[in-house]
Design an enzyme around this catalytic site. Structure first.
Site, PDB file in Angstrom:
ATOM      1  N   GLY A 107      -8.900  -8.270  -0.473  1.00  0.00           N
ATOM      2  CA  GLY A 107      -7.659  -8.303   0.296  1.00  0.00           C
ATOM      3  C   GLY A 107      -6.989  -9.663   0.275  1.00  0.00           C
ATOM      4  O   GLY A 107      -5.786  -9.779   0.007  1.00  0.00           O
ATOM      5  N   ARG A 159       0.823  -1.218   0.000  1.00  0.00           N
ATOM      6  CA  ARG A 159       0.000   0.000   0.000  1.00  0.00           C
ATOM      7  C   ARG A 159       0.853   1.263   0.000  1.00  0.00           C
ATOM      8  O   ARG A 159       0.444   2.284  -0.558  1.00  0.00           O
ATOM      9  CB  ARG A 159      -0.946  -0.005   1.207  1.00  0.00           C
ATOM     10  CG  ARG A 159      -2.110  -0.948   0.970  1.00  0.00           C
ATOM     11  CD  ARG A 159      -3.044  -0.982   2.141  1.00  0.00           C
ATOM     12  NE  ARG A 159      -4.298  -1.623   1.775  1.00  0.00           N
ATOM     13  CZ  ARG A 159      -5.121  -2.191   2.644  1.00  0.00           C
ATOM     14  NH1 ARG A 159      -4.822  -2.203   3.927  1.00  0.00           N
ATOM     15  NH2 ARG A 159      -6.248  -2.744   2.238  1.00  0.00           N
ATOM     16  N   GLY A 202     -12.665  -3.678   0.319  1.00  0.00           N
ATOM     17  CA  GLY A 202     -14.025  -3.236   0.649  1.00  0.00           C
ATOM     18  C   GLY A 202     -14.548  -2.207  -0.339  1.00  0.00           C
ATOM     19  O   GLY A 202     -15.689  -2.290  -0.801  1.00  0.00           O
ATOM     20  N   LYS A 249     -17.407 -16.766   2.326  1.00  0.00           N
ATOM     21  CA  LYS A 249     -18.853 -16.823   2.520  1.00  0.00           C
ATOM     22  C   LYS A 249     -19.659 -16.182   1.398  1.00  0.00           C
ATOM     23  O   LYS A 249     -19.301 -15.136   0.894  1.00  0.00           O
ATOM     24  CB  LYS A 249     -19.209 -16.137   3.840  1.00  0.00           C
ATOM     25  CG  LYS A 249     -18.633 -16.879   5.032  1.00  0.00           C
ATOM     26  CD  LYS A 249     -19.325 -16.481   6.306  1.00  0.00           C
ATOM     27  CE  LYS A 249     -18.676 -15.283   6.898  1.00  0.00           C
ATOM     28  NZ  LYS A 249     -19.240 -14.518   7.878  1.00  0.00           N
TER      29      LYS A 249
HETATM   30  P1  ADP Z   1     -11.245 -11.548  -0.281  1.00  0.00           P
HETATM   31  O1  ADP Z   1     -10.589 -10.927   0.921  1.00  0.00           O
HETATM   32  O2  ADP Z   1     -10.328 -11.672  -1.434  1.00  0.00           O
HETATM   33  O3  ADP Z   1     -12.547 -10.857  -0.619  1.00  0.00           O
HETATM   34  P2  ADP Z   1     -12.544 -13.554   1.341  1.00  0.00           P
HETATM   35  O4  ADP Z   1     -12.226 -12.757   2.553  1.00  0.00           O
HETATM   36  O5  ADP Z   1     -13.951 -13.641   0.926  1.00  0.00           O
HETATM   37  O6  ADP Z   1     -11.628 -13.050   0.116  1.00  0.00           O
HETATM   38  O7  ADP Z   1     -12.092 -15.061   1.554  1.00  0.00           O
HETATM   39  C1  ADP Z   1     -10.762 -15.458   1.791  1.00  0.00           C
HETATM   40  C2  ADP Z   1     -10.717 -16.688   2.653  1.00  0.00           C
HETATM   41  O8  ADP Z   1     -11.568 -17.711   2.171  1.00  0.00           O
HETATM   42  C3  ADP Z   1      -9.339 -17.289   2.696  1.00  0.00           C
HETATM   43  O9  ADP Z   1      -8.780 -17.080   3.964  1.00  0.00           O
HETATM   44  C4  ADP Z   1      -9.564 -18.775   2.416  1.00  0.00           C
HETATM   45  O10 ADP Z   1      -8.845 -19.633   3.287  1.00  0.00           O
HETATM   46  C5  ADP Z   1     -11.049 -18.925   2.628  1.00  0.00           C
HETATM   47  N1  ADP Z   1     -11.599 -20.078   1.888  1.00  0.00           N
HETATM   48  C6  ADP Z   1     -11.495 -20.344   0.586  1.00  0.00           C
HETATM   49  N2  ADP Z   1     -12.056 -21.524   0.281  1.00  0.00           N
HETATM   50  C7  ADP Z   1     -12.555 -22.025   1.422  1.00  0.00           C
HETATM   51  C8  ADP Z   1     -13.237 -23.244   1.769  1.00  0.00           C
HETATM   52  N3  ADP Z   1     -13.512 -24.166   0.858  1.00  0.00           N
HETATM   53  N4  ADP Z   1     -13.577 -23.416   3.061  1.00  0.00           N
HETATM   54  C9  ADP Z   1     -13.277 -22.484   3.988  1.00  0.00           C
HETATM   55  N5  ADP Z   1     -12.641 -21.322   3.725  1.00  0.00           N
HETATM   56  C10 ADP Z   1     -12.263 -21.104   2.466  1.00  0.00           C
HETATM   57 MG    MG Z   2     -11.052 -11.065   3.007  1.00  0.00          MG
END
Ligand code: ADP
Ligand code: MG
Length: 397
Positions: free
Chosen positions: A355, A34, A379, A199
């Site tokens: 992130g 960053r 976000g 999620k």
């Molecule tokens: P971003 O920050 O890129 O938006 P998220 O915060 O939604 O992504 O999700 C990232 C997390 O999702 C990672 O820490 C990863 O371990 C978890 N993840 C990915 N696949 C699974 C799964 N099948 N079961 C549980 N957690 C998962």
């Molecule tokens: Mg995240």
């Protein structure tokens, strides 16, 4: 003329809101991404002869000074990256800030201490926030908004200050907004969106909005299992959001009605011992519709990863948010690696947002330059893609 040049910055005190919220272990910066992303605007202003005063936050202090969240190490790193001395004020709107700003010559750069050491920064009360913004505004002749990671926040140094000073977008914010427009207004087709992460409930707004715009939606990560359940399959011990099953069923129906292709994995890497880290017995690949009752789905399977890569090879615009599996663990990183690799080969615009997704591509050894764009604001970019207004952008227009 738009952007920072429109402010005729030479000789002026320019307040720049940057996003310098880097991860720290003690006073050691573990990822300076960053800070690097903030350099072009700061450097351009300094080169133009401005007296640059950087405003930023670090972490979530409680509106009072807290040494653990001091920006001092960040200011030092910024100085290294700029190759010049960067002054540091030990407060944001106090005596140190006034003296530091007064001491700047043309082209000099200063960083003020964490804006969140002041309760007015994040206050929900317009008057309290405004009072703090008034004091910030006394330190500058103009304001540049460059903290893309915070433009979705209605905070004093992001939002209120812009209505008190002549203002412009910084280069980082301009780039981010330009990319987001290309993803939402007139994307070059075919347009594929890859969604994963933990999620579904975190990404409902994004799915809703992009279902109207994309040609193909590829789904991986933890959210897969709620979709599989919506199709009537059992998902064992995998991450499942019972209350989102109907929502996922509705997405599948809407996609079909609109001719949007939804690609779900056909195979899944499962494990029975996660998160113990023992992996005995070793993780196995099973068909997506036959996940054993005692197993946890932790990555899309190899056949699915290949199918996703094939689909991405045809796309001219790709937006990716959310890892395909628990990429932090080597055994479950294959799907994320294959998708990242496919993005690097897109003949067109490839964008990584989120992130953890950005962290994933870096951890897996990809370079930022392998992608069209890696968004610095998880976000903020997601809120934009949900079709929501970003207060820190609206106030500039
Ligand atoms: P971003 O920050 O890129 O938006 P998220 O915060 O939604 O992504 O999700 C990232 C997390 O999702 C990672 O820490 C990863 O371990 C978890 N993840 C990915 N696949 C699974 C799964 N099948 N079961 C549980 N957690 C998962
Ligand atoms: Mg995240």
């Amino acid at each position: 003329m738009s952007g920072i040049d429109s402010l005729a910055p030479a000789g002026k005190r320019i307040l720049v809101r940057s996003d310098l919220n880097v991860p720290l272990e003690g006073t050691t910066i573990t990822d300076d991404g960053r800070i690097r992303a903030s350099v072009p605007t700061i450097e351009a202003l300094s080169d133009a002869g401005a007296r640059v005063v950087v405003l930023a936050h670090l972490g979530r202090p409680k509106g009072v000074p807290d040494a653990a969240y001091s920006l001092a190490p960040v200011a030092a790193r910024l100085g290294e990256l700029l190759g010049k001395d960067v002054a540091f004020a030990t407060d944001t709107v106090g005596e140190s800030a006034s003296a530091t700003v007064a001491g700047l010559g043309d082209g000099d750069v200063a960083v003020l201490e964490n804006v969140r050491f002041n309760p007015g920064e994040t206050s929900k009360d317009d008057t309290e926030r405004g009072a703090f913004a008034d004091r910030l505004a006394e330190l500058g002749d103009a304001f540049v908004s460059d903290g893309f990671g915070v433009v979705h926040r209605k905070q004093a140094s992001v939002y209120d200050i812009a209505s008190r000073l002549p203002h412009a977008m910084g280069r980082l914010v301009e780039t981010e907004i330009d990319v987001l427009r290309r993803l939402t207004e007139t994307p070059v087709r075919p347009y594929a969106v890859v969604l994963g992460g933990s999620k579904v409930s975190d990404k409902l707004g994004v799915i809703d909005n992009l279902l109207e715009k994309a040609d193909t939606l590829l789904i991986g990560g933890g959210m897969v299992f709620t979709f599989l359940k919506a199709q009537g399959h059992e998902v064992g011990q995998s991450l499942l959001e019972e209350d989102q099953i109907d929502v996922c069923r509705d997405y599948l129906a809407r996609a079909e009605a609109q001719g949007v292709k939804i690609l779900l994995p056909t195979d899944i890497v499962v494990d029975t011992t996660f998160p113990s880290g023992e992996h005995t017995p070793a993780p196995v690949v099973v068909p997506a519709e036959r996940i054993p009752a005692d197993s946890l789905g932790l990555d899309i399977g190899p056949a699915s990863a290949t199918a996703f890569a094939v689909a991405l090879a045809e796309a001219r615009t790709v937006f990716w948010n959310g890892p395909m599996g628990v990429f932090e663990v080597e055994e479950f990183s294959h799907g994320t690696r294959v998708v990242a690799e496919a993005l690097t080969k897109v003949d067109g615009l490839s964008v990584v947002g989120g992130g953890d997704s950005a962290a994933a591509v870096r951890q897996l050894g990809f370079a930022d330059s392998d992608f069209g764009h890696i968004s610095t604001g998880g976000g903020a970019s997601l809120e934009y893609l949900e079709g929501r207004e970003l207060p820190g952008i609206t106030v500039l227009n």
